[in-house]
Structure formats: structure tokens, C-alpha cells
Design a protein around this motif. Structure first.
Motif, PDB file in Angstrom:
ATOM      1  N   LYS A 173      41.731  37.163  75.406  1.00 40.49           N
ATOM      2  CA  LYS A 173      41.250  38.527  75.222  1.00 40.49           C
ATOM      3  C   LYS A 173      41.614  39.103  73.853  1.00 40.49           C
ATOM      4  CE  LYS A 173      40.345  40.756  79.477  1.00 40.49           C
ATOM      5  NZ  LYS A 173      40.554  41.931  80.248  1.00 40.49           N
ATOM      6  N   ASN A 174      42.749  38.664  73.277  1.00 43.76           N
ATOM      7  CA  ASN A 174      43.177  39.198  71.987  1.00 43.76           C
ATOM      8  C   ASN A 174      42.633  38.397  70.815  1.00 43.76           C
ATOM      9  OD1 ASN A 174      44.617  41.287  73.155  1.00 43.76           O
ATOM     10  ND2 ASN A 174      46.392  39.974  73.485  1.00 43.76           N
ATOM     11  N   TYR A 220      27.920  37.720  77.867  1.00 46.61           N
ATOM     12  CA  TYR A 220      28.198  38.910  78.666  1.00 46.61           C
ATOM     13  C   TYR A 220      27.264  38.885  79.861  1.00 46.61           C
ATOM     14  CZ  TYR A 220      29.777  43.633  79.616  1.00 46.61           C
ATOM     15  OH  TYR A 220      30.359  44.735  80.181  1.00 46.61           O
ATOM     16  N   THR A 232      31.210  40.964  82.798  1.00 45.36           N
ATOM     17  CA  THR A 232      32.341  40.113  82.437  1.00 45.36           C
ATOM     18  C   THR A 232      31.874  39.096  81.401  1.00 45.36           C
ATOM     19  OG1 THR A 232      31.841  38.564  84.228  1.00 45.36           O
ATOM     20  CG2 THR A 232      33.434  40.309  84.706  1.00 45.36           C
ATOM     21  N   TRP A 233      32.819  38.535  80.694  1.00 44.46           N
ATOM     22  CA  TRP A 233      32.538  37.479  79.732  1.00 44.46           C
ATOM     23  C   TRP A 233      32.687  36.144  80.447  1.00 44.46           C
ATOM     24  CZ3 TRP A 233      30.413  38.637  75.217  1.00 44.46           C
ATOM     25  CH2 TRP A 233      30.544  39.945  74.743  1.00 44.46           C
ATOM     26  N   THR A 276      37.614  41.677  69.426  1.00 51.19           N
ATOM     27  CA  THR A 276      38.185  41.043  70.608  1.00 51.19           C
ATOM     28  C   THR A 276      37.211  41.289  71.759  1.00 51.19           C
ATOM     29  OG1 THR A 276      39.384  43.004  71.348  1.00 51.19           O
ATOM     30  CG2 THR A 276      40.533  41.531  69.793  1.00 51.19           C
ATOM     31  N   LEU A 277      37.394  40.580  72.860  1.00 48.89           N
ATOM     32  CA  LEU A 277      36.505  40.786  74.015  1.00 48.89           C
ATOM     33  C   LEU A 277      36.645  42.201  74.575  1.00 48.89           C
ATOM     34  CD1 LEU A 277      36.786  37.365  75.870  1.00 48.89           C
ATOM     35  CD2 LEU A 277      35.041  38.133  74.240  1.00 48.89           C
ATOM     36  N   THR A 278      37.848  42.742  74.535  1.00 41.97           N
ATOM     37  CA  THR A 278      38.067  44.117  74.993  1.00 41.97           C
ATOM     38  C   THR A 278      37.285  45.096  74.129  1.00 41.97           C
ATOM     39  OG1 THR A 278      40.260  43.540  75.822  1.00 41.97           O
ATOM     40  CG2 THR A 278      39.820  45.879  75.454  1.00 41.97           C
ATOM     41  N   GLN A 279      37.364  44.921  72.810  1.00 45.32           N
ATOM     42  CA  GLN A 279      36.615  45.792  71.904  1.00 45.32           C
ATOM     43  C   GLN A 279      35.109  45.622  72.094  1.00 45.32           C
ATOM     44  OE1 GLN A 279      38.357  44.203  68.347  1.00 45.32           O
ATOM     45  NE2 GLN A 279      39.812  45.901  68.131  1.00 45.32           N
ATOM     46  N   THR A 300      33.527  44.697  74.767  1.00 44.72           N
ATOM     47  CA  THR A 300      33.128  45.314  76.035  1.00 44.72           C
ATOM     48  C   THR A 300      32.955  46.812  75.870  1.00 44.72           C
ATOM     49  OG1 THR A 300      34.249  43.582  77.293  1.00 44.72           O
ATOM     50  CG2 THR A 300      33.803  45.645  78.451  1.00 44.72           C
ATOM     51  N   ARG A 301      33.813  47.436  75.077  1.00 45.21           N
ATOM     52  CA  ARG A 301      33.657  48.878  74.801  1.00 45.21           C
ATOM     53  C   ARG A 301      32.343  49.166  74.077  1.00 45.21           C
ATOM     54  NH1 ARG A 301      39.347  49.296  72.354  1.00 45.21           N
ATOM     55  NH2 ARG A 301      40.613  49.052  74.202  1.00 45.21           N
ATOM     56  N   ASP A 316      29.589  48.904  76.632  1.00 43.08           N
ATOM     57  CA  ASP A 316      29.611  50.102  77.479  1.00 43.08           C
ATOM     58  C   ASP A 316      28.993  51.302  76.773  1.00 43.08           C
ATOM     59  OD1 ASP A 316      30.876  48.667  79.491  1.00 43.08           O
ATOM     60  OD2 ASP A 316      32.877  49.462  79.049  1.00 43.08           O
TER      61      ASP A 316
END
Length: 129
Positions: free
Chosen positions: A2-3, A94, A99-100, A29-32, A34-35, A38
Motif C-alpha cells: 500500500k505504501n 481497480y 479494491t485493487w 500509493t494505492l491509498t492516494q 483510491t482517493r 473516489d
């Protein structure tokens, strides 16, 4: 994972066009990432869905171009979002479950056409190889 940083690409309708015809590309990153997804989903709802609710239902067809001139929004619903690892050969997409997922699991199989460029297997593009 994720990082780790990925090259994120949004491909509009990969069954037409070439592997370089992505609409959006950035590193995150995957978290970024995903934002970002969204936020574009929210923007789609605000800009496109709100206009669709106000259209005359007897009107036969209206082009997405008439609703926005934003290229990303014009291609949003038919797009594939891929994440290419910057450190290894990992490719994620995605999914509809937000989810990835690993490349090739729940989506079309992809064919590498060179230099980490991919096209979907079984499309007219593959016949051109």
C-alpha cells in the motif's frame, strides 16, 4: 504494497485505440490513488448524474460531450484503471468492488506489446500485432 508508489493510468475503452491512449497518468500509493478514484466518482455524480436526472426522458440520445468537456469524465464509466508498480512487475486494476486486484484475476487478460504497454487479449488491437 500500500505504501509503494505505482504509476496509475486511466484507459478509456481499451477495446479501441492504442495502448498509449490513456487519459490520465500519475504516480501515487494505492491509498492516494483510491482517493483520486473516489473524488472522480463523486465528481461524476455531481456533474453528470445530476444533469441526467433533469433530461427529458423522451429525448432519444444525448452525447456525454454535451454534458461536460472534461476528457476524464467523458471516459470515466468505460475506463480501466491500472496501477503499474515502480519497483517490480506487479500490475493491479481497480475493481468494481472498489479494491485493487492483481492483473488478470477478475478482468480481461492483457497482452504486453512492449515496454510495459498492454492491450486486452481478444480485441481487434491484438490482431494488429
Amino acid at each position: 504494497m500500500k505504501n509503494q508508489y505505482y504509476q496509475i493510468r486511466l484507459y478509456p475503452s481499451l477495446s479501441v485505440g492504442d495502448p498509449e491512449s490513456y487519459t490520465l497518468m500519475y504516480k501515487a500509493t494505492l491509498t492516494q490513488a483510491t482517493r483520486v478514484v473516489d473524488r472522480y466518482e463523486s465528481l461524476w455524480s455531481t456533474v453528470i448524474d445530476s444533469q441526467l436526472d433533469n433530461l427529458d426522458r423522451d429525448f432519444v440520445h444525448i452525447s456525454i460531450d454535451a454534458l461536460t468537456d472534461d476528457v476524464i469524465l467523458q471516459n470515466w464509466e468505460g475506463s480501466e484503471i491500472l496501477a503499474f508498480s515502480q519497483f517490480d512487475d506487479t500490475i493491479l486494476f481497480y475493481s468494481d468492488d472498489d479494491t485493487w486486484e492483481p492483473h488478470g484475476t477478475l478482468q480481461k487478460e492483457w497482452v504486453e506489446v512492449g515496454d510495459r504497454k498492454f492491450i486486452p487479449r481478444g480485441t481487434a488491437l491484438e490482431d494488429l500485432l
